[in-house]
Design a protein around this motif. Structure first.
Motif, PDB file in Angstrom:
ATOM      1  N   ILE A 174     -54.058  32.978   5.571  1.00 44.46           N
ATOM      2  CA  ILE A 174     -53.185  31.969   4.971  1.00 44.46           C
ATOM      3  C   ILE A 174     -53.354  30.629   5.687  1.00 44.46           C
ATOM      4  CG2 ILE A 174     -50.774  31.304   4.585  1.00 44.46           C
ATOM      5  CD1 ILE A 174     -50.136  34.325   4.376  1.00 44.46           C
ATOM      6  N   TYR A 175     -53.473  30.671   7.007  1.00 47.85           N
ATOM      7  CA  TYR A 175     -53.487  29.453   7.817  1.00 47.85           C
ATOM      8  C   TYR A 175     -54.834  29.262   8.513  1.00 47.85           C
ATOM      9  CZ  TYR A 175     -48.480  30.316   7.233  1.00 47.85           C
ATOM     10  OH  TYR A 175     -47.243  30.575   6.690  1.00 47.85           O
ATOM     11  N   LEU A 176     -55.169  28.022   8.803  1.00 45.47           N
ATOM     12  CA  LEU A 176     -56.271  27.757   9.707  1.00 45.47           C
ATOM     13  C   LEU A 176     -56.007  28.491  11.018  1.00 45.47           C
ATOM     14  CD1 LEU A 176     -56.639  23.923   9.074  1.00 45.47           C
ATOM     15  CD2 LEU A 176     -58.392  25.634   8.562  1.00 45.47           C
ATOM     16  N   ASN A 177     -57.039  29.068  11.607  1.00 43.41           N
ATOM     17  CA  ASN A 177     -56.840  29.917  12.779  1.00 43.41           C
ATOM     18  C   ASN A 177     -56.458  29.122  14.018  1.00 43.41           C
ATOM     19  OD1 ASN A 177     -59.104  32.771  12.409  1.00 43.41           O
ATOM     20  ND2 ASN A 177     -57.508  31.973  11.071  1.00 43.41           N
ATOM     21  N   SER A 178     -55.623  29.743  14.829  1.00 46.60           N
ATOM     22  CA  SER A 178     -55.221  29.202  16.127  1.00 46.60           C
ATOM     23  C   SER A 178     -55.518  30.250  17.188  1.00 46.60           C
ATOM     24  CB  SER A 178     -53.733  28.843  16.110  1.00 46.60           C
ATOM     25  OG  SER A 178     -52.956  29.954  15.670  1.00 46.60           O
ATOM     26  N   GLU A 179     -55.312  29.878  18.444  1.00 47.18           N
ATOM     27  CA  GLU A 179     -55.636  30.792  19.534  1.00 47.18           C
ATOM     28  C   GLU A 179     -54.675  31.979  19.576  1.00 47.18           C
ATOM     29  OE1 GLU A 179     -58.171  30.967  21.347  1.00 47.18           O
ATOM     30  OE2 GLU A 179     -59.028  28.972  21.627  1.00 47.18           O
ATOM     31  N   GLY A 180     -55.235  33.160  19.770  1.00 45.35           N
ATOM     32  CA  GLY A 180     -54.447  34.364  19.983  1.00 45.35           C
ATOM     33  C   GLY A 180     -54.617  34.837  21.421  1.00 45.35           C
ATOM     34  N   VAL A 181     -54.752  36.143  21.586  1.00 45.12           N
ATOM     35  CA  VAL A 181     -54.866  36.712  22.930  1.00 45.12           C
ATOM     36  C   VAL A 181     -56.321  36.777  23.363  1.00 45.12           C
ATOM     37  CG1 VAL A 181     -52.773  38.070  22.639  1.00 45.12           C
ATOM     38  CG2 VAL A 181     -54.973  39.075  22.039  1.00 45.12           C
ATOM     39  N   ASN A 187     -61.729  36.496  22.866  1.00 46.91           N
ATOM     40  CA  ASN A 187     -60.430  36.057  22.363  1.00 46.91           C
ATOM     41  C   ASN A 187     -60.340  36.245  20.849  1.00 46.91           C
ATOM     42  OD1 ASN A 187     -62.439  34.000  22.666  1.00 46.91           O
ATOM     43  ND2 ASN A 187     -60.957  32.435  22.112  1.00 46.91           N
ATOM     44  N   VAL A 188     -59.136  36.577  20.403  1.00 47.19           N
ATOM     45  CA  VAL A 188     -58.907  36.908  18.997  1.00 47.19           C
ATOM     46  C   VAL A 188     -58.111  35.791  18.331  1.00 47.19           C
ATOM     47  CG1 VAL A 188     -57.911  38.579  17.386  1.00 47.19           C
ATOM     48  CG2 VAL A 188     -58.913  39.367  19.551  1.00 47.19           C
ATOM     49  N   PRO A 189     -58.688  35.060  17.385  1.00 44.02           N
ATOM     50  CA  PRO A 189     -57.940  34.012  16.683  1.00 44.02           C
ATOM     51  C   PRO A 189     -56.927  34.633  15.724  1.00 44.02           C
ATOM     52  CG  PRO A 189     -60.085  34.275  15.676  1.00 44.02           C
ATOM     53  CD  PRO A 189     -60.075  35.186  16.881  1.00 44.02           C
ATOM     54  N   VAL A 190     -55.868  33.890  15.417  1.00 42.19           N
ATOM     55  CA  VAL A 190     -54.809  34.406  14.554  1.00 42.19           C
ATOM     56  C   VAL A 190     -54.486  33.400  13.464  1.00 42.19           C
ATOM     57  CG1 VAL A 190     -53.773  35.903  16.298  1.00 42.19           C
ATOM     58  CG2 VAL A 190     -53.055  33.515  16.154  1.00 42.19           C
ATOM     59  N   SER A 191     -53.894  33.900  12.396  1.00 48.71           N
ATOM     60  CA  SER A 191     -53.432  33.083  11.275  1.00 48.71           C
ATOM     61  C   SER A 191     -51.917  32.965  11.398  1.00 48.71           C
ATOM     62  CB  SER A 191     -53.829  33.748   9.954  1.00 48.71           C
ATOM     63  OG  SER A 191     -53.222  33.111   8.846  1.00 48.71           O
ATOM     64  N   LYS A 192     -51.451  31.814  11.934  1.00 47.93           N
ATOM     65  CA  LYS A 192     -50.041  31.632  12.238  1.00 47.93           C
ATOM     66  C   LYS A 192     -49.541  30.287  11.718  1.00 47.93           C
ATOM     67  CE  LYS A 192     -48.945  35.273  14.839  1.00 47.93           C
ATOM     68  NZ  LYS A 192     -47.829  36.206  14.497  1.00 47.93           N
ATOM     69  N   PHE A 193     -48.266  30.254  11.355  1.00 49.13           N
ATOM     70  CA  PHE A 193     -47.600  29.029  10.908  1.00 49.13           C
ATOM     71  C   PHE A 193     -47.115  28.203  12.096  1.00 49.13           C
ATOM     72  CE2 PHE A 193     -43.449  27.002  10.206  1.00 49.13           C
ATOM     73  CZ  PHE A 193     -43.808  26.048   9.258  1.00 49.13           C
ATOM     74  N   GLY A 194     -47.220  26.878  11.984  1.00 59.65           N
ATOM     75  CA  GLY A 194     -46.557  25.972  12.900  1.00 59.65           C
ATOM     76  C   GLY A 194     -47.212  25.783  14.248  1.00 59.65           C
ATOM     77  N   VAL A 195     -48.525  26.027  14.348  1.00 62.86           N
ATOM     78  CA  VAL A 195     -49.228  25.866  15.616  1.00 62.86           C
ATOM     79  C   VAL A 195     -50.467  24.993  15.410  1.00 62.86           C
ATOM     80  CG1 VAL A 195     -48.396  28.004  16.660  1.00 62.86           C
ATOM     81  CG2 VAL A 195     -50.423  28.049  15.202  1.00 62.86           C
ATOM     82  N   MET A 196     -51.015  24.468  16.505  1.00 63.63           N
ATOM     83  CA  MET A 196     -52.218  23.652  16.393  1.00 63.63           C
ATOM     84  C   MET A 196     -53.427  24.553  16.161  1.00 63.63           C
ATOM     85  SD  MET A 196     -51.420  20.502  16.410  1.00 63.63           S
ATOM     86  CE  MET A 196     -53.088  19.844  16.480  1.00 63.63           C
TER      87      MET A 196
END
Length: 356
Positions: A174-181, A187-196
Motif C-alpha cells: 500500500i505504501y512506499l517502503n520504509s525501514e523495518g528491522v 534489513n527488512v523494509p515495511v509498508s507503513k503509514f505515516g513514516v519517511m
C-alpha cells in the motif's frame, strides 16, 4: 439444539481438524462494510495435534464490538494492521471464537496453546472504482476491502500493509517502503503509514532488489505499476492536494500524507512523493559499449569490487513522478532514463508478490 447431534458434530470436527496446522474455510473472509466482516464457516486446529475446532459463519461481524476484540481496537486508527485470531472458547465444546487484535502473535490474554492467527486486514484509505480520478472524492478511512486475507487467501509474504491487485495474481504494498528491522544486507523494509520512505540516498537504486527480497517480495514491472496506480489523481503544479508533487516542494514527505493520493486499488502515493522503482532494464544505443565499474561501485557495498557492466547506456524505468514533478506526475507517468546506479534521493521502492 439436540445435544446428541451437537456431540456428534464436535467429535467429527475434532477428527477432521485434529492435525497440527489444519485449516479449512468455506469461501474467504471479506469486508462487509467500513467496520464489518463476513466470516465463512471454518475448521481450524488450535494448539497442535488433537485440538480441532469449528468456527460458525457470521455476517456483518463488527470489529469494533468490544466482545469481538481484545481491547486493542478501542483506539483503531488509520494505518493499523489488524490480525484475526481463532481462540478456544473454553466452554467444553469444539467451538472456537473469533478475536481481532493489533497484536501480531497472540491476542491479549491468549498464547500459542489456545489461539491461532487465521486472517487479518489493513485499516486505511479507500477509493472505490466508481471514484477513480475523482478530484472531489475524499477517500474514506475503513477496512480496506482488498487487504482482507485469510490462511487460504493471502499473499505469499507477510500480508501487513498489502492489497490484492489481481485476484489470485499479485499483491502490492500500500505504501512506499520504509525501514523495518535488521541491518544491511538483511534489513527488512515495511509498508507503513505515516513514516519517511526509503529513498536512493544511502542506498543506490541497484540495492532495492535485495531490500524487497528480504521482505519476500520483488520489484514491480511497468505493467504492474500501471495497474496498481490506476485511478489515482494526477499531481498539480501549485498544490499538494491530490499528490505530493507541487513544483515548490524540496523533498519527499511521510507515507500517506496526502489524503487524496489513493488509487482505485487503494495503493497510496503511487503518484508523486518519490518515483516507484520498476524492474524493467534497457540499454540506450547500439554503439560505444564499454566496461563500466562506476555504475557498480555505488550504494551500500560500494567499497567492495563487484565486477563491471558492459553497456552503452544502461537504464531502468520509474513510475508515478516525484515530489516536485507537478502536473507531470500521474498514474501513467513513466521515465525510462533512470540510472540504476543513481543515489540522488528522488526514487523509492514498493514491493509486490504473488498470491497463494
Amino acid at each position: 439444539m439436540d445435544q446428541t447431534v451437537k456431540f456428534c458434530s464436535d467429535v467429527n470436527i475434532a477428527q477432521f481438524a485434529a492435525f497440527a496446522g489444519y485449516f479449512a474455510i468455506n469461501g474467504q473472509i471479506s469486508a462487509a462494510g467500513a467496520n464489518t466482516l463476513n466470516i465463512p464457516e471454518c475448521m481450524v486446529n488450535i494448539g497442535g495435534n488433537g485440538h480441532g475446532y469449528f468456527l460458525d459463519a457470521q455476517s456483518d461481524w463488527s470489529i469494533v464490538d468490544p466482545a469481538h476484540h481484545d481491547g486493542s481496537l478501542t483506539t483503531l486508527a488509520l494505518g493499523d494492521d489488524i490480525s484475526l485470531f481463532a481462540v478456544d472458547a473454553d466452554d467444553g465444546t469444539s467451538e472456537a471464537k473469533l478475536i481481532a487484535s493489533k497484536n501480531v502473535a497472540f491476542p491479549d490474554g491468549y498464547d500459542a496453546t489456545n489461539s491461532r492467527k487465521i486472517g487479518g486486514f489493513h485499516y486505511g484509505r479507500v477509493r472505490p472504482v466508481a471514484n477513480r480520478y475523482d478530484l472531489a472524492f475524499m477517500p474514506t478511512i475503513q477496512i480496506v476491502p482488498n487487504s482482507v486475507w485469510d490462511l487460504n487467501h493471502r499473499p505469499t509474504c507477510d500480508p501487513s500493509g498489502m492489497v490484492e491487485i489481481v485476484p489470485g495474481g499479485f499483491w502490492a504494498d500500500i505504501y512506499l517502503n520504509s525501514e523495518g528491522v535488521g541491518t544491511w544486507p538483511e534489513n527488512v523494509p515495511v509498508s507503513k503509514f505515516g513514516v519517511m520512505p526509503i529513498k536512493d540516498d544511502v542506498y543506490a537504486r541497484s540495492d532495492f532488489h535485495l531490500l524487497v527480497r528480504n521482505a519476500g517480495k520483488r520489484l514491480p514491472t511497468i505493467e504492474e505499476f500501471l495497474t496498481y496506480a490506476e485511478g489515482a489523481p494526477a499531481g498539480q503544479n501549485g498544490n499538494n492536494t491530490y499528490a505530493w508533487s507541487a513544483t515548490s516542494n524540496t523533498g519527499s514527505t511521510t507515507t500517506g500524507n496526502v489524503e487524496k493520493s489513493v488509487s482505485m486499488f487503494n495503493v497510496v502515493d503511487a503518484v508523486g512523493n518519490l518515483w516507484d522503482w520498476l524492474d524493467n532494464h534497457l540499454d540506450l544505443g547500439a554503439a560505444n559499449y564499454k566496461l563500466d565499474t562506476y555504475v557498480v561501485n555505488v550504494g551500500k557495498d560500494s567499497a567492495t569490487p563487484r565486477g563491471a557492466v558492459f553497456h552503452a547506456g544502461w537504464r531502468c524505468f520509474v513510475g508515478g513522478g516525484l515530489f516536485n514533478y507537478g502536473e507531470n506526475s500521474g498514474s501513467h507517468c513513466l521515465h525510462s532514463d533512470a540510472g540504476p546506479w543513481g543515489t540522488d534521493g528522488i526514487v523509492g521502492l514498493r514491493g509486490i508478490c504473488g498470491a497463494l
